[in-house]
Design a protein around this motif. Structure first.
Motif, PDB file in Angstrom:
ATOM      1  N   LEU A 155      11.154   6.403  22.374  1.00 14.90           N
ATOM      2  CA  LEU A 155       9.238   6.525  23.319  1.00 14.90           C
ATOM      3  C   LEU A 155       8.541   7.846  22.139  1.00 14.90           C
ATOM      4  O   LEU A 155       7.918   7.581  21.845  1.00 14.90           O
ATOM      5  CB  LEU A 155       9.632   7.408  24.921  1.00 14.90           C
ATOM      6  N   GLY A 156       8.925   8.606  21.380  1.00 13.07           N
ATOM      7  CA  GLY A 156       8.200  10.039  21.401  1.00 13.07           C
ATOM      8  C   GLY A 156       9.579  10.704  21.121  1.00 13.07           C
ATOM      9  O   GLY A 156      10.834  11.310  21.558  1.00 13.07           O
ATOM     10  N   GLY A 157       9.241  11.782  20.100  1.00 11.15           N
ATOM     11  CA  GLY A 157       9.590  13.127  20.301  1.00 11.15           C
ATOM     12  C   GLY A 157      10.989  13.332  18.940  1.00 11.15           C
ATOM     13  O   GLY A 157      10.507  11.959  18.326  1.00 11.15           O
ATOM     14  N   LEU A 158      12.421  13.663  19.081  1.00 11.27           N
ATOM     15  CA  LEU A 158      13.035  12.916  18.381  1.00 11.27           C
ATOM     16  C   LEU A 158      14.863  13.505  18.552  1.00 11.27           C
ATOM     17  O   LEU A 158      14.595  14.680  18.892  1.00 11.27           O
ATOM     18  CB  LEU A 158      13.207  14.185  16.893  1.00 11.27           C
ATOM     19  N   VAL A 159      15.253  13.149  17.920  1.00  8.36           N
ATOM     20  CA  VAL A 159      17.099  13.325  18.367  1.00  8.36           C
ATOM     21  C   VAL A 159      17.558  13.384  16.630  1.00  8.36           C
ATOM     22  O   VAL A 159      17.606  13.276  15.889  1.00  8.36           O
ATOM     23  CB  VAL A 159      17.287  12.293  18.720  1.00  8.36           C
ATOM     24  N   VAL A 160      17.929  15.300  16.959  1.00  3.99           N
ATOM     25  CA  VAL A 160      18.864  15.627  15.272  1.00  3.99           C
ATOM     26  C   VAL A 160      20.158  15.573  15.545  1.00  3.99           C
ATOM     27  O   VAL A 160      19.940  16.157  16.963  1.00  3.99           O
ATOM     28  CB  VAL A 160      18.006  16.845  14.862  1.00  3.99           C
ATOM     29  N   LYS A 161      20.558  15.303  14.633  1.00  6.25           N
ATOM     30  CA  LYS A 161      22.221  15.296  14.669  1.00  6.25           C
ATOM     31  C   LYS A 161      22.561  16.161  13.129  1.00  6.25           C
ATOM     32  O   LYS A 161      22.408  15.772  12.305  1.00  6.25           O
ATOM     33  CB  LYS A 161      23.293  14.445  15.124  1.00  6.25           C
ATOM     34  N   ARG A 172      12.555  10.117  26.296  1.00 10.45           N
ATOM     35  CA  ARG A 172      12.895   9.231  27.348  1.00 10.45           C
ATOM     36  C   ARG A 172      14.121   9.968  27.523  1.00 10.45           C
ATOM     37  O   ARG A 172      13.998  10.162  29.188  1.00 10.45           O
ATOM     38  CB  ARG A 172      13.766   8.553  26.073  1.00 10.45           C
ATOM     39  N   THR A 173      15.031  11.546  27.298  1.00 13.93           N
ATOM     40  CA  THR A 173      15.678  11.881  27.650  1.00 13.93           C
ATOM     41  C   THR A 173      14.849  12.945  28.195  1.00 13.93           C
ATOM     42  O   THR A 173      15.351  13.679  29.575  1.00 13.93           O
ATOM     43  CB  THR A 173      16.200  12.647  26.548  1.00 13.93           C
ATOM     44  N   ARG A 174      13.539  13.455  28.490  1.00 13.61           N
ATOM     45  CA  ARG A 174      12.538  14.347  29.315  1.00 13.61           C
ATOM     46  C   ARG A 174      12.653  13.257  30.369  1.00 13.61           C
ATOM     47  O   ARG A 174      12.480  14.153  31.438  1.00 13.61           O
ATOM     48  CB  ARG A 174      11.779  14.853  28.354  1.00 13.61           C
ATOM     49  N   LEU A 175      12.105  12.079  30.186  1.00  7.60           N
ATOM     50  CA  LEU A 175      12.063  11.529  31.783  1.00  7.60           C
ATOM     51  C   LEU A 175      12.771  11.668  32.029  1.00  7.60           C
ATOM     52  O   LEU A 175      13.341  10.785  33.602  1.00  7.60           O
ATOM     53  CB  LEU A 175      11.495  10.529  30.763  1.00  7.60           C
ATOM     54  N   SER A 177      15.534  13.389  32.421  1.00 11.70           N
ATOM     55  CA  SER A 177      16.200  14.542  33.292  1.00 11.70           C
ATOM     56  C   SER A 177      15.168  14.764  34.493  1.00 11.70           C
ATOM     57  O   SER A 177      15.530  15.117  35.222  1.00 11.70           O
ATOM     58  CB  SER A 177      15.723  15.185  32.551  1.00 11.70           C
ATOM     59  N   LEU A 178      14.085  14.732  33.911  1.00 10.70           N
ATOM     60  CA  LEU A 178      12.888  14.759  35.711  1.00 10.70           C
ATOM     61  C   LEU A 178      13.657  14.064  36.293  1.00 10.70           C
ATOM     62  O   LEU A 178      13.069  14.148  37.817  1.00 10.70           O
ATOM     63  CB  LEU A 178      11.645  14.223  34.678  1.00 10.70           C
ATOM     64  N   ALA A 179      14.030  12.086  36.564  1.00  8.07           N
ATOM     65  CA  ALA A 179      14.314  11.837  37.252  1.00  8.07           C
ATOM     66  C   ALA A 179      15.338  11.942  37.969  1.00  8.07           C
ATOM     67  O   ALA A 179      15.235  11.906  39.318  1.00  8.07           O
ATOM     68  CB  ALA A 179      14.403  10.164  36.873  1.00  8.07           C
ATOM     69  N   THR A 180      16.409  12.535  36.798  1.00  8.91           N
ATOM     70  CA  THR A 180      17.441  12.752  37.493  1.00  8.91           C
ATOM     71  C   THR A 180      16.762  14.550  38.384  1.00  8.91           C
ATOM     72  O   THR A 180      17.772  14.258  39.823  1.00  8.91           O
ATOM     73  CB  THR A 180      19.006  13.074  36.662  1.00  8.91           C
ATOM     74  N   ALA A 181      15.850  15.009  38.018  1.00 12.23           N
ATOM     75  CA  ALA A 181      16.150  16.754  39.066  1.00 12.23           C
ATOM     76  C   ALA A 181      15.020  15.640  40.068  1.00 12.23           C
ATOM     77  O   ALA A 181      15.319  16.622  41.668  1.00 12.23           O
ATOM     78  CB  ALA A 181      15.126  17.394  37.593  1.00 12.23           C
ATOM     79  N   MET A 182      14.229  14.524  39.920  1.00 17.53           N
ATOM     80  CA  MET A 182      13.278  13.977  41.588  1.00 17.53           C
ATOM     81  C   MET A 182      14.451  13.637  41.844  1.00 17.53           C
ATOM     82  O   MET A 182      14.075  13.959  43.885  1.00 17.53           O
ATOM     83  CB  MET A 182      12.408  13.131  41.718  1.00 17.53           C
ATOM     84  N   LYS A 183      15.789  12.980  41.865  1.00 19.19           N
ATOM     85  CA  LYS A 183      16.320  12.526  42.798  1.00 19.19           C
ATOM     86  C   LYS A 183      17.311  13.370  43.754  1.00 19.19           C
ATOM     87  O   LYS A 183      17.029  13.068  45.124  1.00 19.19           O
ATOM     88  CB  LYS A 183      17.492  11.719  42.457  1.00 19.19           C
ATOM     89  N   ALA A 184      17.490  14.794  43.242  1.00 22.56           N
ATOM     90  CA  ALA A 184      18.825  15.968  43.914  1.00 22.56           C
ATOM     91  C   ALA A 184      17.480  16.123  45.195  1.00 22.56           C
ATOM     92  O   ALA A 184      15.887  16.129  45.567  1.00 22.56           O
ATOM     93  CB  ALA A 184      18.729  16.451  42.974  1.00 22.56           C
TER      94      ALA A 184
END
Length: 184
Positions: A155-161, A172-175, A177-184
C-alpha cells in the motif's frame, strides 16, 4: 575476506562459495555475478524456467541439456554454464535461487558492500534510490548495493532488508498492527 558462517553452512552457501572461489581465481567474479543476476531475472519472469529447475520428473541429462540451452539463449559465460551443469548433474537445480542470493552476498562482502533489498508500493525514482542508499550507507557504515522491488500490496511505505535485518514501515503492516491492537 570474512564470509558469514551462516551463508557457508547451508548447501546453497557451500555451492555459492565454491563458485565464488573459482570465479575469483579466474578473475571473473563480476562476470559471474552479472550472469547470476540475469539468471535470477529469467527465473522470476518465466514460469517454465521455474518448472524446469524444480521438476523431479526430469532426469539429470534432460535437465542438463535444457538448462544448457537456456544458458546459451541468455548468454551466460562458460564458468556459469559449467556451474549450472554441475547443479543439473547433482540434481541441485532447485537450490539455484538460494545459490544466487548467497553468491551475491559473498561477492558484496568481498567488496565491503552490504546488499539491501527495498520493496515499495510504487517504483522509486533515481533521486529516491540515491537518497535511500545514502541513508542506509550512513546507518551501516558500509557501501550499499540496493535492489528494488515493487509490491502494490504493501500500500505505501517501504520494507527494507539488510542481511537478516528487516525494517518494515509499510502501511499494510501498520494497518495490521492497528487491527491487532483494536482486537485486544
Amino acid at each position: 575476506m570474512e564470509i558469514s558462517g551462516g551463508i557457508t553452512a547451508s548447501l546453497s552457501g557451500r555451492y555459492a562459495s565454491a563458485l565464488f572461489e573459482l570465479a575469483n581465481e579466474q578473475g571473473q567474479v563480476a562476470s559471474v555475478e552479472r550472469d547470476l543476476e540475469t539468471l535470477d531475472a529469467a527465473l522470476r519472469e518465466s514460469a517454465d524456467l521455474k518448472s524446469l529447475i524444480s521438476s523431479p520428473q526430469l532426469g539429470r541429462e534432460e535437465a542438463g541439456r535444457a538448462i544448457d540451452a537456456v544458458a546459451g539463449v541468455i548468454g551466460l559465460s562458460d564458468l556459469t554454464k559449467k556451474f549450472i551443469g554441475v547443479l543439473a548433474a547433482n540434481r541441485r537445480l532447485s537450490d539455484l535461487p538460494g545459490m544466487i542470493r548467497a553468491f551475491a552476498q559473498i561477492a558484496a562482502a568481498s567488496r565491503g558492500e552490504v546488499s539491501a533489498e527495498v520493496t515499495s508500493a510504487h517504483a522509486l525514482d533515481d533521486a529516491q534510490i540515491a537518497a535511500l542508499t545514502e541513508k542506509l550507507k550512513a546507518r551501516t557504515g558500509k557501501s550499499i548495493k540496493l535492489k528494488t522491488n515493487v509490491d502494490p500490496d504493501i500500500l505505501g511505505g517501504l520494507v527494507v532488508k539488510i542481511g537478516s535485518q528487516m525494517i518494515d514501515s509499510s502501511i499494510r503492516t501498520r494497518l495490521n498492527s492497528l487491527a491487532t491492537a483494536m482486537k485486544a
